[in-house]
Design an enzyme around this catalytic site. Structure first.
Site, mmCIF file in Angstrom:
data_model
loop_
_atom_site.group_PDB
_atom_site.id
_atom_site.type_symbol
_atom_site.label_atom_id
_atom_site.label_comp_id
_atom_site.label_asym_id
_atom_site.label_seq_id
_atom_site.Cartn_x
_atom_site.Cartn_y
_atom_site.Cartn_z
ATOM 1 C CG PHE A 195 -1.755 -1.177 1.446
ATOM 2 C CD1 PHE A 195 -2.931 -1.385 0.738
ATOM 3 C CD2 PHE A 195 -1.380 -2.138 2.381
ATOM 4 C CE1 PHE A 195 -3.715 -2.515 0.952
ATOM 5 C CE2 PHE A 195 -2.145 -3.266 2.605
ATOM 6 C CZ PHE A 195 -3.318 -3.463 1.897
ATOM 7 C CB SER B 99 -4.376 -1.873 -6.149
ATOM 8 O OG SER B 99 -4.973 -0.830 -5.392
ATOM 9 C CB ALA C 47 -2.086 -5.349 -0.554
ATOM 10 C CG ASP D 116 0.422 3.709 5.614
ATOM 11 O OD1 ASP D 116 -0.554 3.716 6.387
ATOM 12 O OD2 ASP D 116 0.931 4.759 5.167
ATOM 13 C CB CYS E 221 -5.235 5.786 8.998
ATOM 14 S SG CYS E 221 -5.959 5.174 7.452
#
Length: 392
Positions: free
Chosen positions: A227, A249, A276, A296, A336
């Protein structure tokens, strides 16, 4: 004719709403408002059921968060108020001595201006208005920023999805000066070319800046950045690691990462466009090995109803990453998603380690960079979680 008397509108909140305000949280939900009147973006007096003053707030009857407390003092929320709040936020950033020319200058509720975000990218500022009250007063915001920061240009990025919750249109416009499509900035010695009008968030994930720096200082051997977006973890690591592979991606993200690698003269970086989950599963099945992996991902739980699926997704990618790491390898794993709390994320990592059959040491538990401050009475300001883990 007699003198015209100004009558300030008052919003009356329930006992629960008043308790929330007194606890230090700025949000009052529609369900806790007993009486209110006004237009989206009005500033109203807030009182409890007995008429006792609680503060002044940004009001928007269209939003589930109908009141956002701006001040608990009995002072006007006018142009001078906006200037003083922005000045205080800028002074705090000056005190941080950041090794960067791109950072968050003002962090909404955490800096006392609900719904306003201001990011600096070199000589330019990017503003995001996430409340109707701020949107109506962008001229005041721009004037304060011009006086305090003297930018070459100020861009308003009103193209993020949360604006629809406030009934605001999606648009991007220049508020002052001239703003180019892109600009080159420095983060802890690494250069990034940032698309100011089209980049994610306001251009970069500035909240990860210190985590990128720490990962870069520990990098070695073979590194995988999953990512990767513009290459924040991977490009910092590439200055020490033997090889770095960036995986995303999105082809536009990888194009940006290639440009950033070129800017920094890094020739040990490769780029892979892939899902991923599929890539981690295939690499683990093939017996691949890495010395460092960074995970991430985007927020898997944007709403509370997404939480169960998000927990499963976080466990899956961390389990696969732990299987891919060699003994002594490092994993920087991030979330996050605010709805994934710290204890949830730690339990995910424990379960992933157990299922992977790996003994894992927590080297450091990290959060967002200090220019994205956390206010203890506003849990939503603590959202980024970053675990630095070592495989024993």
């Amino acid at each position: 004719m007699g003198k015209r008397v100004y009558c300030e509108r008052t919003a009356v909140v329930s006992r629960r709403g008043a308790s929330r305000v007194r606890s230090g949280h700025p949000w009052v939900y529609r369900s806790d408002i007993l009486e209110a009147a006004g237009e989206p973006g009005d500033i109203v007096r807030v009182a409890d059921r007995r008429g006792r003053f609680l503060g002044r707030a940004f009001y928007n009857p269209r939003s589930e968060i109908s009141l956002r407390i701006a001040t608990r003092s009995d002072v006007p929320v006018d142009e001078g108020w906006f200037y003083s709040r922005i000045a205080r936020a800028a002074a705090y950033r000056d005190s941080l001595s950041m090794d960067a020319d791109a950072y968050r200058l003002l962090h909404a509720e955490a800096d006392g201006v609900p719904g306003l975000v201001v990011d600096r990218y070199g000589p330019y500022l990017v503003v995001q208005a996430g409340s109707a009250a701020v949107e109506r007063r962008l001229e005041w915001v721009a004037k304060a920023l011009q006086k305090l920061c003297a930018p070459e240009g100020i861009l308003a990025r009103g193209d993020f999805a949360a604006r629809r919750l406030e009934g605001l249109p999606r648009r991007v416009e220049v508020l002052s000066g001239a703003v180019p499509d892109s600009v080159t900035v420095r983060q802890s010695g690494v250069l990034f070319r940032v698309s100011l009008r089209k980049g994610q968030k306001t251009g970069l994930f500035l909240d990860q800046r210190e985590n990128h720096r720490v990962a870069g200082s520990l990098a070695r051997g073979r590194m995988l950045d999953v990512f990767s977006y513009a290459g924040g973890f991977g490009l910092h690591a590439a200055r020490r690691a033997d090889s770095v592979e960036l995986v995303d991606s999105s082809e536009p993200a990888l194009r940006a990462a290639r440009e950033n690698a070129r800017l920094n003269g890094l020739e040990n970086v490769s780029f892979t466009r892939a899902n991923a989950f599929d890539l981690l599963r295939e690499r683990a099945a093939a017996g691949e090995g890495y010395d460092m992996i960074a995970l991430d991902p985007p927020a898997f739980a944007r709403e509370r109803r997404d939480l169960d699926a998000a927990l499963r997704a976080y466990k899956e990618i961390n389990l696969r990453a732990m299987k891919l790491l060699r003994s002594g390898g490092l994993l920087f794993s991030c979330s996050c998603s605010y709805h994934v709390r710290e204890w949830d994320f730690k339990q995910i990592l424990r379960d992933a380690a157990a299922d992977a059959g790996r003994r894992v040491r927590l080297r450091e538990w990290r959060g967002q960079a200090p220019d994205h401050p956390e206010i203890l009475t506003i849990p939503e300001t603590r959202y980024l979680k970053c675990a630095a883990l070592e495989i024993l």
